[in-house]
Write a protein that holds these residues in place. Sequence first.
Motif, mmCIF file in Angstrom:
data_model
loop_
_atom_site.group_PDB
_atom_site.id
_atom_site.type_symbol
_atom_site.label_atom_id
_atom_site.label_comp_id
_atom_site.label_asym_id
_atom_site.label_seq_id
_atom_site.Cartn_x
_atom_site.Cartn_y
_atom_site.Cartn_z
ATOM 1 N N PRO A 147 -12.010 -8.105 39.993
ATOM 2 C CA PRO A 147 -11.554 -8.429 41.353
ATOM 3 C C PRO A 147 -10.096 -8.896 41.376
ATOM 4 O O PRO A 147 -9.627 -9.563 40.443
ATOM 5 C CB PRO A 147 -12.503 -9.559 41.783
ATOM 6 C CG PRO A 147 -13.709 -9.389 40.935
ATOM 7 C CD PRO A 147 -13.220 -8.866 39.624
ATOM 8 N N ILE A 148 -9.402 -8.547 42.429
ATOM 9 C CA ILE A 148 -7.994 -8.908 42.615
ATOM 10 C C ILE A 148 -7.879 -9.713 43.900
ATOM 11 O O ILE A 148 -8.424 -9.320 44.942
ATOM 12 C CB ILE A 148 -7.114 -7.646 42.686
ATOM 13 C CG1 ILE A 148 -7.219 -6.843 41.382
ATOM 14 C CG2 ILE A 148 -5.658 -8.010 42.972
ATOM 15 C CD1 ILE A 148 -6.588 -5.469 41.455
ATOM 16 N N LEU A 149 -7.168 -10.829 43.852
ATOM 17 C CA LEU A 149 -6.942 -11.658 45.038
ATOM 18 C C LEU A 149 -5.461 -11.615 45.385
ATOM 19 O O LEU A 149 -4.614 -12.029 44.598
ATOM 20 C CB LEU A 149 -7.384 -13.097 44.787
ATOM 21 C CG LEU A 149 -7.143 -14.078 45.952
ATOM 22 C CD1 LEU A 149 -7.970 -13.667 47.169
ATOM 23 C CD2 LEU A 149 -7.463 -15.505 45.534
ATOM 24 N N ILE A 150 -5.151 -11.105 46.575
ATOM 25 C CA ILE A 150 -3.775 -11.037 47.051
ATOM 26 C C ILE A 150 -3.576 -12.128 48.092
ATOM 27 O O ILE A 150 -4.301 -12.178 49.093
ATOM 28 C CB ILE A 150 -3.454 -9.659 47.659
ATOM 29 C CG1 ILE A 150 -3.738 -8.544 46.644
ATOM 30 C CG2 ILE A 150 -2.003 -9.595 48.111
ATOM 31 C CD1 ILE A 150 -3.551 -7.141 47.203
ATOM 32 N N THR A 151 -2.607 -13.000 47.854
ATOM 33 C CA THR A 151 -2.324 -14.080 48.786
ATOM 34 C C THR A 151 -0.910 -13.928 49.339
ATOM 35 O O THR A 151 -0.055 -13.288 48.727
ATOM 36 C CB THR A 151 -2.465 -15.456 48.115
ATOM 37 O OG1 THR A 151 -1.565 -15.524 46.987
ATOM 38 C CG2 THR A 151 -3.881 -15.678 47.609
ATOM 39 N N GLY A 152 -0.678 -14.539 50.470
ATOM 40 C CA GLY A 152 0.639 -14.483 51.095
ATOM 41 C C GLY A 152 0.530 -14.752 52.580
ATOM 42 O O GLY A 152 -0.541 -14.643 53.171
ATOM 43 N N VAL A 239 -23.374 -9.790 44.918
ATOM 44 C CA VAL A 239 -22.978 -8.383 44.776
ATOM 45 C C VAL A 239 -21.893 -8.254 43.704
ATOM 46 O O VAL A 239 -21.923 -7.337 42.870
ATOM 47 C CB VAL A 239 -22.481 -7.828 46.124
ATOM 48 C CG1 VAL A 239 -21.867 -6.444 45.933
ATOM 49 C CG2 VAL A 239 -23.631 -7.752 47.114
ATOM 50 N N LEU A 240 -20.945 -9.182 43.695
ATOM 51 C CA LEU A 240 -19.876 -9.127 42.708
ATOM 52 C C LEU A 240 -20.418 -9.345 41.301
ATOM 53 O O LEU A 240 -19.950 -8.725 40.339
ATOM 54 C CB LEU A 240 -18.813 -10.187 43.028
ATOM 55 C CG LEU A 240 -18.013 -9.976 44.328
ATOM 56 C CD1 LEU A 240 -17.046 -11.123 44.551
ATOM 57 C CD2 LEU A 240 -17.267 -8.658 44.292
ATOM 58 N N ASP A 280 -17.430 -21.161 43.527
ATOM 59 C CA ASP A 280 -17.819 -20.106 42.589
ATOM 60 C C ASP A 280 -17.324 -18.735 43.042
ATOM 61 O O ASP A 280 -16.942 -17.897 42.216
ATOM 62 C CB ASP A 280 -19.331 -20.097 42.364
ATOM 63 C CG ASP A 280 -20.131 -20.156 43.665
ATOM 64 O OD1 ASP A 280 -19.521 -20.133 44.751
ATOM 65 O OD2 ASP A 280 -21.376 -20.252 43.588
ATOM 66 N N LEU A 281 -17.304 -18.513 44.346
ATOM 67 C CA LEU A 281 -16.779 -17.239 44.848
ATOM 68 C C LEU A 281 -15.270 -17.165 44.646
ATOM 69 O O LEU A 281 -14.729 -16.108 44.293
ATOM 70 C CB LEU A 281 -17.128 -17.060 46.323
ATOM 71 C CG LEU A 281 -16.605 -15.783 46.991
ATOM 72 C CD1 LEU A 281 -17.110 -14.535 46.272
ATOM 73 C CD2 LEU A 281 -17.000 -15.738 48.464
ATOM 74 N N MET A 282 -14.570 -18.278 44.864
ATOM 75 C CA MET A 282 -13.125 -18.282 44.650
ATOM 76 C C MET A 282 -12.791 -17.934 43.201
ATOM 77 O O MET A 282 -11.906 -17.121 42.929
ATOM 78 C CB MET A 282 -12.529 -19.644 45.005
ATOM 79 C CG MET A 282 -11.009 -19.687 44.871
ATOM 80 S SD MET A 282 -10.317 -21.347 44.973
ATOM 81 C CE MET A 282 -10.852 -22.018 43.393
ATOM 82 N N PHE A 283 -13.540 -18.548 42.255
ATOM 83 C CA PHE A 283 -13.264 -18.262 40.850
ATOM 84 C C PHE A 283 -13.596 -16.807 40.508
ATOM 85 O O PHE A 283 -12.941 -16.196 39.656
ATOM 86 C CB PHE A 283 -14.075 -19.206 39.958
ATOM 87 C CG PHE A 283 -13.667 -20.653 40.090
ATOM 88 C CD1 PHE A 283 -12.326 -21.001 40.120
ATOM 89 C CD2 PHE A 283 -14.613 -21.659 40.198
ATOM 90 C CE1 PHE A 283 -11.929 -22.318 40.248
ATOM 91 C CE2 PHE A 283 -14.233 -22.972 40.323
ATOM 92 C CZ PHE A 283 -12.891 -23.313 40.352
ATOM 93 N N ARG A 284 -14.604 -16.253 41.160
ATOM 94 C CA ARG A 284 -14.972 -14.861 40.910
ATOM 95 C C ARG A 284 -13.895 -13.911 41.440
ATOM 96 O O ARG A 284 -13.572 -12.896 40.806
ATOM 97 C CB ARG A 284 -16.320 -14.559 41.571
ATOM 98 C CG ARG A 284 -16.759 -13.116 41.517
ATOM 99 C CD ARG A 284 -17.027 -12.630 40.122
ATOM 100 N NE ARG A 284 -18.176 -13.287 39.512
ATOM 101 C CZ ARG A 284 -18.672 -12.951 38.329
ATOM 102 N NH1 ARG A 284 -18.113 -11.973 37.638
ATOM 103 N NH2 ARG A 284 -19.713 -13.604 37.827
#
Length: 444
Positions: A147-152, A239-240, A280-284
């Motif tokens: 998973p990729i988290l894009i912030t901005g 699901v993840l 836990d979802l944030m870390f995933r």
Amino acid sequence: MIVVGCPNSRGYSILVDSLYQQQQEVECYESYAQLTSASLAQASLVFTFVSGFPAPLLLSDTAHLIRHAAHISVIPVVEYAEQDRAAALLESGCVDYLLAPFSAAQIHALLQRHEAAASAQESFVSCSQAGRRLLAMAQRVAVTRAPILITGETGTGKEMMARYIHRFASGESAPFVAVNCAAIPEQMLESLLFGHERGAFTGAVSVQPGKFEMANGGTLLLDEIGELPLGLQAKLLRVLQEQKVERLGGHKEIPLDVRIIAATNRDLTVEVAEGRFRADLMFRLDVLPLHITPLRERQEDVLALARRFITQYAPHEHTGCLLTDDACHALLRHDWPGNVRELENTLQRALILRKGLFIQPGDLGLAPCDQSERALDQQDASFCDGKAALRATGKWAEYQHVLETIRKFNGHKSKAAQSLGMTPRALRYRLSAMRDLGVPMPAV
């Protein structure tokens, strides 16, 4: 294709011969000083051999080339003992490097990556160091299914970055599915994401696959993930973890092969602390984080983006001279709270409402600057310089305040961030942006 370096450099002849064998047009130069404007205009890739060039000169010449030829990717060719110099060049905006000794197969793979990146980039324009490093990082994370988290901030181009990653890794044929978690009612969002079987609820008259299934083999973008209701966060986490999805009202698990990209303009650590987002979802999701800095912190991109939008909305006009110098000054002085989206709207409006052939400051509809800002502009005609742009927008004083606060706490970033009213992560991003723009960092 351009090769810069001494013919006696290790691997020089192998590189040139391999490029010729792959039907590439090659021009060879012994130094950056010999490069011509005509050759740069035609080139998209420059290989530069690090050996034999003084480090400060190489860094300054490379940064200058990247800044004034944003369409070119610079690839340093380094030996094992020179990897520290390669790291410095990557910091200055190079997107990749080639480690000697290398083979023809490695060169072929590098050229394929470059072609994929060029076709994926589309309108994601960036000539700033921060933007070029972001694209290089995006290429590295695109090769994995993690998973990729894009912030901005809003308007920085998070969905554009997600599409760039998708095109680079999967190409145009694979599905790209985007879901705005903030725009869909909670009652509908679960069915939209996971799908449902016939009779799962009132009105479910037929089987409907969810967005996860639709994105199988490609990419699913969960935009505004910070707005996802807590109840759905637990289901998304499962699901993840399992890489399987079960439709509402169904009993069959459907295997998934989906790249998950989440995007948010919120600080998820704050959301977790305040109980609005599952830790836990944030870390995933935060396995491979990408942060897009706001436009006010990468002033070098403003004019490049402006010309890109003029080309998009006025394709038959001469883009290079449509903006007057005064209009360029006005664009650089503005703080762009709406980021790239605001810049695009400003240029589109200016093209429609301009009173003559050229775009003047009055056509932009931006707030006028005061006399002190105008005096600063007159003192420094090089309005493309990042530091001058900072002073012109008043950001210089703000950054000095940040540095003084860090010195006050003897370099303790967490205490400084608390005093400044921001999270430690936000302070790190701010310091990184300041470093990109040439702000001297404190020796603490």
